[in-house]
Design a protein around this motif. Structure first.
Motif, PDB file in Angstrom:
ATOM      1  N   ARG A 117      22.881  20.638  61.887  1.00  0.00           N
ATOM      2  CA  ARG A 117      23.614  21.841  61.496  1.00  0.00           C
ATOM      3  C   ARG A 117      23.082  23.034  62.279  1.00  0.00           C
ATOM      4  O   ARG A 117      21.900  23.308  62.285  1.00  0.00           O
ATOM      5  CB  ARG A 117      23.461  22.107  59.996  1.00  0.00           C
ATOM      6  CG  ARG A 117      24.831  22.190  59.317  1.00  0.00           C
ATOM      7  CD  ARG A 117      24.762  22.847  57.954  1.00  0.00           C
ATOM      8  NE  ARG A 117      26.002  22.705  57.237  1.00  0.00           N
ATOM      9  CZ  ARG A 117      27.042  23.524  57.386  1.00  0.00           C
ATOM     10  NH1 ARG A 117      26.998  24.508  58.260  1.00  0.00           N
ATOM     11  NH2 ARG A 117      28.120  23.346  56.671  1.00  0.00           N
ATOM     12  N   VAL A 118      23.976  23.755  62.958  1.00  0.00           N
ATOM     13  CA  VAL A 118      23.544  24.900  63.755  1.00  0.00           C
ATOM     14  C   VAL A 118      24.124  26.222  63.251  1.00  0.00           C
ATOM     15  O   VAL A 118      23.561  27.284  63.508  1.00  0.00           O
ATOM     16  CB  VAL A 118      23.912  24.715  65.239  1.00  0.00           C
ATOM     17  CG1 VAL A 118      23.122  23.578  65.846  1.00  0.00           C
ATOM     18  CG2 VAL A 118      25.417  24.490  65.422  1.00  0.00           C
ATOM     19  N   PRO A 132      37.108  33.937  67.664  1.00  0.00           N
ATOM     20  CA  PRO A 132      35.858  33.172  67.561  1.00  0.00           C
ATOM     21  C   PRO A 132      36.082  31.782  66.973  1.00  0.00           C
ATOM     22  O   PRO A 132      37.024  31.557  66.208  1.00  0.00           O
ATOM     23  CB  PRO A 132      34.988  34.035  66.650  1.00  0.00           C
ATOM     24  CG  PRO A 132      35.932  34.968  65.959  1.00  0.00           C
ATOM     25  CD  PRO A 132      37.062  35.181  66.885  1.00  0.00           C
ATOM     26  N   VAL A 133      35.194  30.884  67.371  1.00  0.00           N
ATOM     27  CA  VAL A 133      35.295  29.480  66.953  1.00  0.00           C
ATOM     28  C   VAL A 133      34.005  29.081  66.244  1.00  0.00           C
ATOM     29  O   VAL A 133      32.899  29.300  66.761  1.00  0.00           O
ATOM     30  CB  VAL A 133      35.525  28.561  68.176  1.00  0.00           C
ATOM     31  CG1 VAL A 133      35.527  27.096  67.746  1.00  0.00           C
ATOM     32  CG2 VAL A 133      36.832  28.924  68.870  1.00  0.00           C
ATOM     33  N   LEU A 134      34.149  28.478  65.064  1.00  0.00           N
ATOM     34  CA  LEU A 134      32.992  28.041  64.285  1.00  0.00           C
ATOM     35  C   LEU A 134      32.417  26.745  64.840  1.00  0.00           C
ATOM     36  O   LEU A 134      33.152  25.804  65.154  1.00  0.00           O
ATOM     37  CB  LEU A 134      33.406  27.839  62.824  1.00  0.00           C
ATOM     38  CG  LEU A 134      32.331  27.292  61.884  1.00  0.00           C
ATOM     39  CD1 LEU A 134      31.128  28.219  61.793  1.00  0.00           C
ATOM     40  CD2 LEU A 134      32.933  27.037  60.490  1.00  0.00           C
ATOM     41  N   LYS A 135      31.107  26.715  64.964  1.00  0.00           N
ATOM     42  CA  LYS A 135      30.393  25.527  65.418  1.00  0.00           C
ATOM     43  C   LYS A 135      29.353  25.192  64.359  1.00  0.00           C
ATOM     44  O   LYS A 135      28.260  25.733  64.342  1.00  0.00           O
ATOM     45  CB  LYS A 135      29.721  25.806  66.767  1.00  0.00           C
ATOM     46  CG  LYS A 135      28.999  24.612  67.372  1.00  0.00           C
ATOM     47  CD  LYS A 135      28.367  25.008  68.700  1.00  0.00           C
ATOM     48  CE  LYS A 135      27.612  23.847  69.324  1.00  0.00           C
ATOM     49  NZ  LYS A 135      26.945  24.257  70.599  1.00  0.00           N
ATOM     50  N   THR A 136      29.714  24.294  63.453  1.00  0.00           N
ATOM     51  CA  THR A 136      28.815  23.996  62.338  1.00  0.00           C
ATOM     52  C   THR A 136      27.665  23.074  62.756  1.00  0.00           C
ATOM     53  O   THR A 136      26.539  23.207  62.253  1.00  0.00           O
ATOM     54  CB  THR A 136      29.575  23.334  61.180  1.00  0.00           C
ATOM     55  OG1 THR A 136      30.242  22.151  61.671  1.00  0.00           O
ATOM     56  CG2 THR A 136      30.596  24.292  60.587  1.00  0.00           C
ATOM     57  N   GLY A 190      22.808  36.039  70.415  1.00  0.00           N
ATOM     58  CA  GLY A 190      22.092  34.766  70.293  1.00  0.00           C
ATOM     59  C   GLY A 190      21.057  34.805  69.195  1.00  0.00           C
ATOM     60  O   GLY A 190      20.445  35.846  68.926  1.00  0.00           O
ATOM     61  N   LEU A 191      20.860  33.651  68.557  1.00  0.00           N
ATOM     62  CA  LEU A 191      19.919  33.559  67.440  1.00  0.00           C
ATOM     63  C   LEU A 191      18.520  33.264  67.956  1.00  0.00           C
ATOM     64  O   LEU A 191      18.245  32.191  68.476  1.00  0.00           O
ATOM     65  CB  LEU A 191      20.367  32.460  66.473  1.00  0.00           C
ATOM     66  CG  LEU A 191      21.690  32.725  65.739  1.00  0.00           C
ATOM     67  CD1 LEU A 191      22.034  31.551  64.846  1.00  0.00           C
ATOM     68  CD2 LEU A 191      21.629  34.017  64.941  1.00  0.00           C
ATOM     69  N   ARG A 233      15.104  28.230  61.699  1.00  0.00           N
ATOM     70  CA  ARG A 233      16.376  28.761  61.226  1.00  0.00           C
ATOM     71  C   ARG A 233      16.376  28.839  59.703  1.00  0.00           C
ATOM     72  O   ARG A 233      16.037  27.876  59.024  1.00  0.00           O
ATOM     73  CB  ARG A 233      17.540  27.897  61.701  1.00  0.00           C
ATOM     74  CG  ARG A 233      17.746  27.970  63.209  1.00  0.00           C
ATOM     75  CD  ARG A 233      19.082  27.401  63.618  1.00  0.00           C
ATOM     76  NE  ARG A 233      19.325  27.639  65.043  1.00  0.00           N
ATOM     77  CZ  ARG A 233      20.519  27.804  65.577  1.00  0.00           C
ATOM     78  NH1 ARG A 233      21.592  27.751  64.807  1.00  0.00           N
ATOM     79  NH2 ARG A 233      20.661  28.020  66.864  1.00  0.00           N
ATOM     80  N   ASN A 234      16.773  29.986  59.184  1.00  0.00           N
ATOM     81  CA  ASN A 234      16.950  30.134  57.756  1.00  0.00           C
ATOM     82  C   ASN A 234      18.201  29.357  57.330  1.00  0.00           C
ATOM     83  O   ASN A 234      19.083  29.083  58.153  1.00  0.00           O
ATOM     84  CB  ASN A 234      17.113  31.620  57.416  1.00  0.00           C
ATOM     85  CG  ASN A 234      16.646  31.973  56.016  1.00  0.00           C
ATOM     86  OD1 ASN A 234      16.269  31.106  55.230  1.00  0.00           O
ATOM     87  ND2 ASN A 234      16.647  33.269  55.718  1.00  0.00           N
TER      88      ASN A 234
END
Length: 536
Positions: free
Chosen positions: A77-78, A66-70, A165-166, A247-248
C-alpha cells in the motif's frame, strides 16, 4: 483543399496582456490599502496570466485529473496520487510567489493583502490547485497552539519552494498542509465525528476512524479532528511521513468524482492506529482548527471573486470583438447593461476581499471574525449567477469547452459549499454576533465610515441595525446578506467613482433592479463601468 469561407467576426484570444494592470478596481484597492510598489508588483503574476502556454497549464490540469495509486506493483500500500505535470507547474508558481504560508514569516506590513491579491490573480488561471495553497496558508495560526510543532514545521510551510513527493518533512525545503474535519455521518456537524484518538506512551496519539472529504492528500501534514475520551473533539497534527522516515497510516479509499475542481484530488481517508500530535488543548479541537477555517473562508471569498473576474473579462473581450445587428456587442445598450451589471458585482467583491485581507495585516481580528463569515456567505453565493450570465454573453461559444467558460461555471458553486455551506455559514454569523459582540461593534464602526454619504446606504444600515437586534436562525441568511451588501456599498461609496457607487446603491440597496443581471436603471453610465472594469 478549397476554401469555402474565411473566419471573421470572432473575438481575438485573450492573450499577451497584464491581468493585474488591466484590473482597475484591484489596482486602486491595493494602492489605497497598501502602496504603489505592492500594486505594481502584482504585474509579475498578471503578465503570466496572459501567456498562452501558462493558460494551457490550467486546461491540462483539468483535462487530465489526478489518479489514485493505492498499491505499488508488488502489492504494498502506497496511498499516493499522481498529477499531470501542468498541476505541478501551477503549484510551483503559486508557492514561489508566496501564496502559501509566507505572510506569517514576512515583516512586510502588507504581506496578507499582497498574498490575497496574488491568490486572486493566479486563481483566475486555474482554481483547483489553490486548495492546498490555501490550506498551507491557513494552517499556521492554528498550528501555533503547539509551540514545538510550530517551530518544527513553520519554516517549511512559509517557504517559497515547492517540493512535491512524500518524504520526511525535516528533509524538505518546502511543505504543504491539508485538513480533515468532516465524516460521512456528520458532515458539517463535526461534533458527531466518530474518529477516536488515544494517547500512546511516547507522547503521541493513535487515531482510528475516517474522513469523508480530505482534499490534497499528497500534502505533507494535516490537521484533523478526533474524539478524546472524557474531553471531546480535539485537534491533531498528522504527517504523511513520520520522523523516522516510515509512512504513517493514511489509507486513501477513493478520490471524489466532483462537479468541478477537477485538478484537485479530494479523497476519503481511513486511519488505523495513525500517529498524531495534539494541537491545542484536548476537547478544544473545534476552537483550535477554527483559526485555520477562518483563513480558508477568506480564501473562499478571494477565490470566488477570482472566478467572477475571470468570467467577466472573457465576456467583455468577446463583446468587444464581435458585432451583431450593425454594431459591436459592447456598444449595444442591452449588452452594456449586462456587462456593467456584472462589473458592479465583481468590483464590489474585489473591494470587499481586499479590505478583509488588509484586516489581517492590521490585526483587526474582531472585524474579520464577523465580516469574513458574512462575506463568505454572500460573495460565494453570487458566483454561479455571475459566471452563468457571463457565459451566456458568449452565446453558444460560451457553452463549448474550448471557451473555458464551462470550467469556470462548474467551479462556481464550490466555495459556497467549502468550509461551511450557506446555512452553516449564516448561522455562524449569528454565533459570532452572540458570542463575540465586539465583532458587531467592529463591523458597525466600519460601516459608519460611510455614514451620510448616500441616503440609500444610510437607510440600508438603519434596517440592518434593526435586523441585527432581532436576528433568529430563520433570518440568518438575510442578516449575512445585508451585512455583506452594507460592507460592499460602504467601500464603494467611500472609494469608487460616483457612477459605480451610485449604480450599486440604486440596484443592490434601493431596489431599482430586476431579478436578473442587465436590468440597471437607464441613468447608469454602463460604458464607463465596463471600461473601468477592463480597459481596452
Amino acid at each position: 483543399m478549397p476554401v469555402t469561407h474565411e473566419v471573421f467576426n470572432q473575438a481575438e484570444p485573450l492573450i499577451g496582456y497584464d491581468a493585474a494592470a488591466r484590473d482597475t478596481p484591484l489596482q486602486e484597492s491595493v494602492r489605497r490599502l497598501a502602496d504603489e510598489p505592492t500594486a505594481a508588483g502584482l504585474s509579475r503574476i498578471g503578465r503570466l496570466l496572459g501567456e498562452p502556454d501558462i493558460q494551457q497549464w490550467g486546461i491540462d490540469a483539468n483535462a487530465y485529473p489526478p489518479v489514485l495509486k493505492t498499491h505499488d506493483r508488488y502489492g504494498h500500500r502506497v496511498n499516493e496520487v499522481d498529477f499531470h505535470p501542468a498541476y505541478h507547474e501551477l503549484m510551483t508558481v503559486a508557492v514561489r510567489e508566496g501564496l502559501t504560508g509566507t505572510p506569517w514569516a514576512d515583516d512586510d506590513p502588507h504581506a496578507h493583502l499582497r498574498r490575497a491579491a496574488g491568490f486572486y490573480l493566479w486563481s483566475q488561471n486555474e482554481a483547483g490547485h489553490g486548495c492546498p495553497i490555501s490550506m498551507t496558508y491557513a494552517v499556521v495560526p492554528a498550528l501555533r497552539h503547539n509551540e514545538e510543532l510550530a517551530r518544527e514545521y513553520e519554516p517549511g510551510l512559509t517557504s517559497t519552494v515547492y517540493e512535491p513527493g512524500l518524504r520526511e518533512p525535516a528533509t524538505k525545503q518546502g511543505l504543504l498542509a491539508g485538513m480533515g474535519m468532516t465524516e460521512k455521518q456528520g458532515g458539517s456537524d463535526v461534533r458527531a465525528n466518530s474518529t477516536r484518538a488515544v494517547p500512546a506512551d511516547d507522547g503521541t496519539w493513535r487515531i482510528t476512524g475516517h474522513k469523508w472529504f480530505t482534499s490534497a492528500p499528497m500534502c505533507d501534514l494535516f490537521l484533523i479532528l478526533a474524539q478524546v475520551e472524557g474531553a471531546g473533539v480535539s485537534c491533531f497534527l498528522v504527517p504523511r511521513i513520520l520522523p523516522d522516515g516510515e509512512r504513517n497510516v493514511f489509507n486513501l479509499q477513493r478520490l471524489k468524482d466532483k462537479l468541478g475542481n477537477r485538478s484537485n484530488a479530494s479523497s476519503e481517508v481511513e486511519f488505523d492506529g495513525t500517529v498524531g500530535w495534539l494541537v491545542g488543548d484536548a476537547g478544544r479541537g473545534v476552537q483550535t482548527i477554527i483559526e485555520m477555517v477562518s483563513m480558508t473562508r477568506l480564501d473562499c471569498v478571494i477565490g470566488s471573486t477570482a472566478g467572477q473576474r475571470a468570467a467577466l473579462v472573457q465576456a467583455i473581450n468577446h463583446a468587444r470583438g464581435r458585432a451583431a445587428f450593425g454594431a459591436r456587442l459592447v456598444d449595444q445598450p442591452l449588452m452594456q447593461s449586462v456587462l456593467a451589471d456584472l462589473a458592479l458585482e465583481v468590483e464590489a467583491a474585489t473591494a470587499l476581499m481586499t479590505r478583509l485581507a488588509s484586516a489581517f495585516d492590521s490585526g483587526e481580528s474582531e472585524f474579520a471574525r464577523l465580516a469574513v463569515a458574512a462575506s463568505k456567505f454572500w460573495v460565494c453565493k453570487r458566483s454561479p449567477y455571475v459566471v452563468g450570465e457571463a457565459l451566456e454573453c458568449l452565446g453558444g461559444n460560451g457553452y463549448v469547452e474550448e471557451s473555458g467558460m464551462p470550467r469556470l461555471f462548474r467551479e462556481s458553486p464550490l466555495n459556497s459549499i467549502w468550509e461551511g455551506s450557506g446555512n452553516v455559514i449564516s448561522l455562524d454569523v449569528l454565533r459570532a454576533m452572540g458570542r463575540e459582540p465586539e465583532s458587531v461593534s467592529a463591523v458597525t464602526k466600519e460601516l459608519a465610515l460611510a455614514a451620510g454619504a448616500d441616503k440609500r446606504l444610510d437607510e440600508h444600515l438603519d434596517r440592518l441595525q434593526l435586523s441585527l437586534q432581532e436576528a433568529t436562525p430563520q433570518t440568518a441568511r438575510r442578516v449575512a446578506q445585508d451585512l455583506a451588501l452594507g460592507l460592499q456599498a460602504s467601500l464603494l461609496v467611500q472609494h469608487a467613482p460616483s457612477y459605480v457607487a451610485d449604480a450599486f446603491c440604486a440596484t443592490r440597496l434601493d431596489g431599482d433592479w430586476g431579478q436578473v443581471f442587465g436590468t440597471l436603471p437607464a441613468s447608469v453610465d454602463a460604458a464607463a463601468i465596463i471600461d473601468r472594469a477592463f480597459p481596452e
